[in-house]
Write an enzyme that holds these catalytic residues in place. Structure first.
Site, short mmCIF file in Angstrom:
data_model
loop_
_atom_site.label_atom_id
_atom_site.label_comp_id
_atom_site.label_asym_id
_atom_site.label_seq_id
_atom_site.Cartn_x
_atom_site.Cartn_y
_atom_site.Cartn_z
N CYS A 282 -10.15 16.02 6.51
CA CYS A 282 -11.97 15.58 6.76
C CYS A 282 -12.19 15.56 8.06
O CYS A 282 -13.30 15.33 8.19
CB CYS A 282 -11.07 13.65 7.13
SG CYS A 282 -10.11 13.27 7.84
N GLU A 382 -20.35 15.89 1.89
CA GLU A 382 -19.05 16.29 2.63
C GLU A 382 -18.37 17.40 0.58
O GLU A 382 -19.14 17.33 -0.29
CB GLU A 382 -18.16 15.53 2.36
CG GLU A 382 -16.15 15.21 2.58
CD GLU A 382 -15.31 14.65 2.19
OE1 GLU A 382 -15.55 13.72 1.57
OE2 GLU A 382 -14.75 14.40 3.72
P1 NAD Z 1 -9.68 9.91 -3.17
O1 NAD Z 1 -10.72 8.81 -2.20
O2 NAD Z 1 -9.83 10.52 -4.03
O3 NAD Z 1 -8.47 8.60 -3.64
C1 NAD Z 1 -7.16 8.15 -2.32
C2 NAD Z 1 -6.33 7.29 -2.98
O4 NAD Z 1 -7.33 6.32 -3.36
C3 NAD Z 1 -5.77 7.99 -3.76
O5 NAD Z 1 -4.24 7.40 -3.35
C4 NAD Z 1 -6.42 7.73 -4.71
O6 NAD Z 1 -5.00 7.95 -5.98
C5 NAD Z 1 -6.53 6.19 -4.51
N1 NAD Z 1 -7.99 5.81 -5.53
C6 NAD Z 1 -8.42 6.31 -6.80
N2 NAD Z 1 -8.91 5.26 -7.04
C7 NAD Z 1 -9.33 4.48 -6.97
C8 NAD Z 1 -9.49 3.05 -7.15
N3 NAD Z 1 -10.30 2.74 -8.05
N4 NAD Z 1 -9.01 2.19 -6.24
C9 NAD Z 1 -7.88 1.85 -5.41
N5 NAD Z 1 -7.32 3.09 -4.96
C10 NAD Z 1 -7.67 4.08 -5.82
O7 NAD Z 1 -9.19 11.03 -2.04
P2 NAD Z 1 -8.84 12.14 -1.99
O8 NAD Z 1 -9.01 13.47 -2.95
O9 NAD Z 1 -7.34 11.61 -1.83
O10 NAD Z 1 -8.81 13.13 -0.65
C11 NAD Z 1 -10.00 13.43 0.26
C12 NAD Z 1 -11.36 12.04 0.69
O11 NAD Z 1 -10.19 11.49 2.15
C13 NAD Z 1 -12.15 13.25 1.30
O12 NAD Z 1 -12.86 12.29 1.59
C14 NAD Z 1 -11.70 13.18 2.81
O13 NAD Z 1 -12.59 13.21 4.08
C15 NAD Z 1 -10.97 11.69 2.69
N6 NAD Z 1 -9.97 11.96 4.06
C16 NAD Z 1 -10.50 10.87 4.72
C17 NAD Z 1 -9.19 10.98 6.73
C18 NAD Z 1 -9.87 9.96 7.49
O14 NAD Z 1 -9.00 9.81 8.45
N7 NAD Z 1 -11.58 9.74 7.74
C19 NAD Z 1 -8.53 11.59 6.14
C20 NAD Z 1 -8.04 12.34 5.44
C21 NAD Z 1 -9.14 12.44 4.33
#
Ligand code: NAD
Length: 495
Positions: A282, A382
């Site tokens: 992130c 992003e």
């Molecule tokens: P994502 O949003 O695709 O998924 C995150 C989680 O949400 C997963 O467990 C997924 O199964 C779940 N999910 C999917 N649909 C959902 C719904 N409708 N309701 C509830 N949960 C649901 O993200 P990703 O691809 O796993 O991770 C990458 C993203 O995370 C990037 O945008 C990155 O910047 C961000 N990130 C942010 C931080 C921070 O601390 N700010 C840290 C790490 C990653």
């Protein structure tokens, strides 16, 4: 034969009908484990188990909770090599970075354990005699956690350890891309003696996450992931009633390099920031905002070094850059680069996927460098991949405008030898984290982690505030005068 895992509910491993495979992104035909593709009913069971275990856990003194968390950190430390290898295999991080991911969980456990002997509130003098007034922190009850794949041990630890210290029961829904990492993390806590039912792990795609957000028995939801999913989680949670929802979302992090900067240092920082974890942090450095006086030199040196980075299997110590998480991520990243070029960006390096010997089917994206104008969409969106967009500026003021003009506000860096310029940048960057002469990645546990604007909704993880996210403040008045005393009235009678 691939191992099949269940949901971890109330100390038992329970299957849930349909399943999905977690695969090794460097070798997608290699299945790391098979997991339940759960629905809302598994979440309901997990919430019930968490609620029951939480009632007993709330009776455990906070220092004793801390002792258990310290033991969990010790177990994770003892299993660091094995866990790092799993992170490399399941999430595609190169081994050294996978080790850092695991170490963050160890550090977090030790930090949170230390907090168990620290203050939980403040005392103030009461305006009345023989009366105490102070605050303490109470558990929320059951908290839900939804986590991404890219820090598959660290991020669960940022949430789970403070939530346990605060006296909560937990339902964790880890990413479908890294379920075994979450499983092993939970196993470490169990090995340390965590009572059954306190940490429940429900696997699956979006459905169990959505069910956590809307379950009436979940008092708070802590979500880390992308902005679109975070918005869905927050609005679903709010639709069923006021609930604490903390969001840690994406970033579009910039490294500013001023004309007087140490260019060797900036070069190393840009390479690590942009291409470490294949750009899938992130906090990855997604924009290089460089003074025109040094732009050509720095860009050509970055391109030369980036072209020499070795793509390969993350478990091979010689690999510099691993795969992106899956084929769809690779296609999305390359499409963003193509669009940038169509919008007028100059492709300096990379821009395509590449086959890597010995990693058949893995999606590897070449380290990519673009030069672009601020208006090009890739300069604002992003990417979450190994793509560095270079933007040229003529002053610190212009650089600050570029840093701040995106919707995200996670991390920013400035490289300069001029302390005045550095501290002006620290003041002016609208981000939750600022680095001076270091890249946009590399946060440490004792300071709060999170961002401004669309990166989050004001919470911070880690640091001293971590525990606040998972507890509620309680104001307590103890009157030991033996008579009715009236605040505002006894001491200030009407004239
Ligand atoms: P994502 O949003 O695709 O998924 C995150 C989680 O949400 C997963 O467990 C997924 O199964 C779940 N999910 C999917 N649909 C959902 C719904 N409708 N309701 C509830 N949960 C649901 O993200 P990703 O691809 O796993 O991770 C990458 C993203 O995370 C990037 O945008 C990155 O910047 C961000 N990130 C942010 C931080 C921070 O601390 N700010 C840290 C790490 C990653």
């Amino acid at each position: 034969m691939t191992a099949a895992y269940g949901n971890r509910i109330g100390g038992a491993s329970l299957s849930a009908g349909t399943t999905f495979d977690s695969v090794n992104p460097a070798h997608p035909t290699e299945v790391v484990g098979t997991f339940p593709d759960s629905d809302a009913s598994a979440v309901g069971d997990a919430v019930a188990a968490a609620a029951e275990a939480q009632r007993r856990w709330a009776e455990v003194p906070v220092p004793a909770r801390g002792d258990l968390i310290a033991r969990a950190a010790d177990v994770i430390a003892a299993r660091k090599g094995e866990l790092a290898r799993l992170v490399a295999t399941e999430a595609g991080k190169i081994l050294v970075e996978a080790g850092g991911d695991v170490q963050e969980a160890v550090d977090m456990g030790r930090f949170v354990a230390g907090q168990s002997r620290g203050p939980l509130g403040t005392t103030v003098p009461s305006e009345l005699g023989r009366k105490m007034a102070y605050t303490t922190r109470a558990p929320i009850g059951v908290v839900g956690m939804i986590t991404p794949w890219n820090f598959p041990v660290a991020i669960p630890s940022w949430k789970v350890f403070p939530a346990l210290l605060a006296g909560n029961g937990i339902v964790l829904k880890p990413s479908e891309h890294a379920p075994l990492c979450a499983e092993r993390f939970a196993e470490c806590l169990e090995e340390a003696g965590l009572p059954a039912g306190l940490l429940n792990v429900v696997h699956g795609h979006g459905d169990p996450g959505a069910a956590i957000a809307t379950h009436p028995g979940v008092g708070a939801v802590s979500f880390t992931g992308s902005v679109p999913t975070g918005r869905k989680v927050a609005s679903a949670a709010m639709a069923v009633g006021p609930k604490v929802v903390s969001l840690e979302l994406g970033g579009k992090n910039a490294m500013v390099v001023l004309a007087d900067a140490d260019l060797d240092l900036a070069l190393d920082g840009a390479l690590f920031g942009a291409f470490g974890t294949a750009g899938q942090r992130c906090t990855s450095t997604s924009r290089l905002v460089v003074h025109e006086a040094v732009a050509d030199e720095l860009v050509s040196r970055i391109a030369e070094r980036a072209a020499a980075l070795r793509l390969g299997d993350p478990t091979d110590p010689a690999t510099d850059v691993g795969p992106v998480i899956d084929r769809w991520a690779g296609e999305r990243i390359v499409a963003m680069v193509d669009r940038a070029v169509a919008e007028g960006a100059e492709l300096v390096l990379g821009g395509s996927a590449v086959d890597v010997d010995g990693c058949e089917g893995g999606t590897f994206v070449r380290p990519t460098v673009l030069r672009a104008e601020r208006e090009v969409s890739i300069a604002r969106t992003e990417v979450f991949g190994p793509v560095l967009t270079v933007l040229t500026v003529s002053s610190l003021d212009e650089a600050v405008d570029v840093v701040n003009e995106v919707e995200y506000g996670l991390s920013a860096a400035v490289y300069t030898r001029d302390v005045n310029e550095a501290l002006r940048a620290v003041d002016a960057f609208d981000t939750g984290i600022v680095y001076v002469n270091a890249p946009t990645i590399g946060a440490e546990i004792p300071l709060p982690f999170g961002g401004t604007k669309h990166t989050g909704n004001g919470f911070r993880e880690a640091g001293a505030r971590g525990i606040e996210q998972f507890s509620q403040v309680k104001a307590v008045y103890v009157d030991y005068s033996g008579r009715l005393q009236k605040a505002q009235i006894d001491t200030n009678p009407l004239p």
